[in-house]
Scaffold this active site. Structure first.
Site, PDB file in Angstrom:
ATOM      1  N   LYS A 154      -6.871  16.958  -1.987  1.00 38.43           N
ATOM      2  CA  LYS A 154      -5.875  15.881  -1.799  1.00 38.43           C
ATOM      3  C   LYS A 154      -4.870  15.922  -2.938  1.00 38.43           C
ATOM      4  O   LYS A 154      -5.256  15.947  -4.106  1.00 38.43           O
ATOM      5  CB  LYS A 154      -6.584  14.525  -1.788  1.00 38.43           C
ATOM      6  CG  LYS A 154      -5.633  13.320  -1.817  1.00 38.43           C
ATOM      7  CD  LYS A 154      -6.406  12.017  -1.625  1.00 38.43           C
ATOM      8  CE  LYS A 154      -5.519  10.805  -1.595  1.00 38.43           C
ATOM      9  NZ  LYS A 154      -5.262  10.215  -2.904  1.00 38.43           N
ATOM     10  N   SER A 176      -0.261  14.270  -0.339  1.00 41.06           N
ATOM     11  CA  SER A 176      -0.229  12.933  -0.958  1.00 41.06           C
ATOM     12  C   SER A 176       0.270  13.025  -2.389  1.00 41.06           C
ATOM     13  O   SER A 176       0.004  14.008  -3.090  1.00 41.06           O
ATOM     14  CB  SER A 176      -1.637  12.323  -0.951  1.00 41.06           C
ATOM     15  OG  SER A 176      -1.645  11.068  -1.598  1.00 41.06           O
ATOM     16  N   HIS A 178      -0.560  10.384  -4.326  1.00 33.74           N
ATOM     17  CA  HIS A 178      -1.418   9.302  -4.824  1.00 33.74           C
ATOM     18  C   HIS A 178      -0.680   7.954  -4.777  1.00 33.74           C
ATOM     19  O   HIS A 178      -0.907   7.073  -5.601  1.00 33.74           O
ATOM     20  CB  HIS A 178      -1.903   9.606  -6.251  1.00 33.74           C
ATOM     21  CG  HIS A 178      -3.299   9.096  -6.532  1.00 33.74           C
ATOM     22  ND1 HIS A 178      -4.424   9.870  -6.395  1.00 33.74           N
ATOM     23  CD2 HIS A 178      -3.760   7.890  -6.948  1.00 33.74           C
ATOM     24  CE1 HIS A 178      -5.507   9.172  -6.718  1.00 33.74           C
ATOM     25  NE2 HIS A 178      -5.127   7.955  -7.048  1.00 33.74           N
ATOM     26  N   ARG A 181       1.197   6.504  -7.917  1.00 37.44           N
ATOM     27  CA  ARG A 181       0.498   5.754  -8.968  1.00 37.44           C
ATOM     28  C   ARG A 181       0.202   6.586 -10.210  1.00 37.44           C
ATOM     29  O   ARG A 181      -0.281   6.067 -11.199  1.00 37.44           O
ATOM     30  CB  ARG A 181      -0.836   5.221  -8.415  1.00 37.44           C
ATOM     31  CG  ARG A 181      -0.666   4.192  -7.326  1.00 37.44           C
ATOM     32  CD  ARG A 181      -1.973   3.932  -6.583  1.00 37.44           C
ATOM     33  NE  ARG A 181      -3.047   3.444  -7.438  1.00 37.44           N
ATOM     34  CZ  ARG A 181      -3.184   2.188  -7.824  1.00 37.44           C
ATOM     35  NH1 ARG A 181      -2.297   1.286  -7.455  1.00 37.44           N
ATOM     36  NH2 ARG A 181      -4.197   1.822  -8.576  1.00 37.44           N
TER      37      ARG A 181
HETATM   38  C1  LIG Z   1      -5.657   0.341  -5.631  1.00 34.37           C
HETATM   39  C2  LIG Z   1      -5.659   1.793  -5.263  1.00 34.37           C
HETATM   40  C3  LIG Z   1      -6.751   2.577  -5.616  1.00 34.37           C
HETATM   41  C4  LIG Z   1      -6.775   3.934  -5.266  1.00 34.37           C
HETATM   42  N1  LIG Z   1      -7.877   4.685  -5.581  1.00 34.37           N
HETATM   43  C5  LIG Z   1      -7.933   5.990  -5.188  1.00 34.37           C
HETATM   44  C6  LIG Z   1      -9.098   6.771  -5.453  1.00 34.37           C
HETATM   45  O1  LIG Z   1     -10.075   6.335  -6.056  1.00 34.37           O
HETATM   46  N2  LIG Z   1      -9.083   8.071  -5.036  1.00 34.37           N
HETATM   47  C7  LIG Z   1      -8.017   8.617  -4.374  1.00 34.37           C
HETATM   48  O2  LIG Z   1      -8.059   9.791  -3.998  1.00 34.37           O
HETATM   49  N3  LIG Z   1      -6.911   7.877  -4.119  1.00 34.37           N
HETATM   50  C8  LIG Z   1      -6.843   6.588  -4.505  1.00 34.37           C
HETATM   51  N4  LIG Z   1      -5.717   5.861  -4.237  1.00 34.37           N
HETATM   52  C9  LIG Z   1      -4.593   6.489  -3.544  1.00 34.37           C
HETATM   53  C10 LIG Z   1      -4.678   6.309  -2.045  1.00 34.37           C
HETATM   54  O3  LIG Z   1      -5.817   6.948  -1.503  1.00 34.37           O
HETATM   55  C11 LIG Z   1      -3.453   6.906  -1.336  1.00 34.37           C
HETATM   56  O4  LIG Z   1      -3.245   8.240  -1.762  1.00 34.37           O
HETATM   57  C12 LIG Z   1      -2.209   6.116  -1.625  1.00 34.37           C
HETATM   58  O5  LIG Z   1      -2.427   4.765  -1.255  1.00 34.37           O
HETATM   59  C13 LIG Z   1      -0.972   6.666  -0.900  1.00 34.37           C
HETATM   60  O6  LIG Z   1      -1.196   6.923   0.468  1.00 34.37           O
HETATM   61  P1  LIG Z   1      -0.994   8.391   1.054  1.00 34.37           P
HETATM   62  O7  LIG Z   1      -1.814   9.322   0.248  1.00 34.37           O
HETATM   63  O8  LIG Z   1      -1.456   8.274   2.482  1.00 34.37           O
HETATM   64  O9  LIG Z   1       0.472   8.689   0.956  1.00 34.37           O
HETATM   65  C14 LIG Z   1      -5.677   4.505  -4.577  1.00 34.37           C
HETATM   66  C15 LIG Z   1      -4.588   3.705  -4.227  1.00 34.37           C
HETATM   67  C16 LIG Z   1      -4.575   2.366  -4.548  1.00 34.37           C
HETATM   68  C17 LIG Z   1      -3.388   1.537  -4.119  1.00 34.37           C
END
Ligand SMILES: Cc1cc2nc3c(=O)[nH]c(=O)nc-3n(C[C@H](O)[C@H](O)[C@H](O)COP(=O)(O)O)c2cc1C
Length: 202
Positions: A154, A176, A178, A181
């Site tokens: 990912k 992605s 993330h 973030r």
């Molecule tokens: C509060 C929060 C915690 C997250 N924790 C993780 C995590 O532990 N592992 C991970 O792979 N992504 C984490 N993410 C990212 C999401 O899985 C995801 O990649 C992100 O919301 C964007 O969506 P998309 O990847 O579909 O574009 C987190 C996102 C948020 C908002």
């Protein structure tokens, strides 16, 4: 909007790693729920609800990873309670922690596992003295070869990384950033998805 056709009961199912999913949508891994979401719900309540909800609707929920340990422990427990239905996403830790968590994922019954390389450089983890870093191809190949689970990478955001992911043995990729973030100024996922899809031929 197209309404001149013969379909009255749409069939949205896909098959992913031998599993039939009723809808081509998975619940993203979200960890650190108590401190990321205002403390209204515990990690366990959240992740059990997401995984069970996905399971009941014929798809798969994903679980997150991080510090404190309750994040991934809650995820592994939820996956175990559903006889392995769930995909644990493990961060790109250094070897010792990484392989320990891959073992725990297997023990929980998971048949698919993922690494969120889009978390590489996450500053909060670095400040805690537990850095997560990018991984070179040889290291990724070694990690993937050591696990018997289907391995998803990912955080693929370029055609080059997509081709590399497949070369080192990934069974799947997640395009992605993330959710923006970790790194500033990344392109949006929808912008890069077509060229990546083309690079890996769907
Ligand atoms: C509060 C929060 C915690 C997250 N924790 C993780 C995590 O532990 N592992 C991970 O792979 N992504 C984490 N993410 C990212 C999401 O899985 C995801 O990649 C992100 O919301 C964007 O969506 P998309 O990847 O579909 O574009 C987190 C996102 C948020 C908002």
């Amino acid at each position: 909007m197209r309404l001149i056709h013969h379909i009255t009961e749409p069939d949205t199912h896909i098959t992913l790693f031998g599993k039939k999913l009723e809808i081509p949508i998975l619940a993203a891994p979200i960890g650190g729920v108590p401190f990321n979401m205002g403390g209204k719900i515990s990690e366990e309540e959240y992740i059990f609800a997401v995984l069970e909800g996905c399971h009941n609707e014929g798809t798969i929920g994903c679980t997150g990873d991080g510090i404190p340990a309750f994040i991934h422990e809650a995820g592994f427990a939820a996956i175990r309670s559903l006889n392995g239905e769930g995909i644990p996403f493990i961060k790109p830790w250094e070897d010792k922690e990484l392989f320990l968590k891959l073992d725990k994922a297997k023990d929980a019954g998971a048949s698919i596992v993922s690494m969120d390389i889009d978390a590489s450089g996450l500053i909060t983890l670095k400040l805690m003295g537990r850095p997560v870093t990018p991984k070179p191809p040889d290291k990724l190949r070694e990690i993937i070869e050591k696990t018997s689970m289907n391995f998803i990478l990912k955080g693929i955001m370029t055609p080059d990384d997509a081709r590399l992911a497949i070369e080192v043995g990934a069974s799947g990729i997640v395009v992605s950033n993330h959710g923006g973030r970790v790194f500033d100024h990344t392109p949006g996922v929808a912008e890069v998805l077509p060229e990546i899809s083309e690079a890996v031929q769907g």
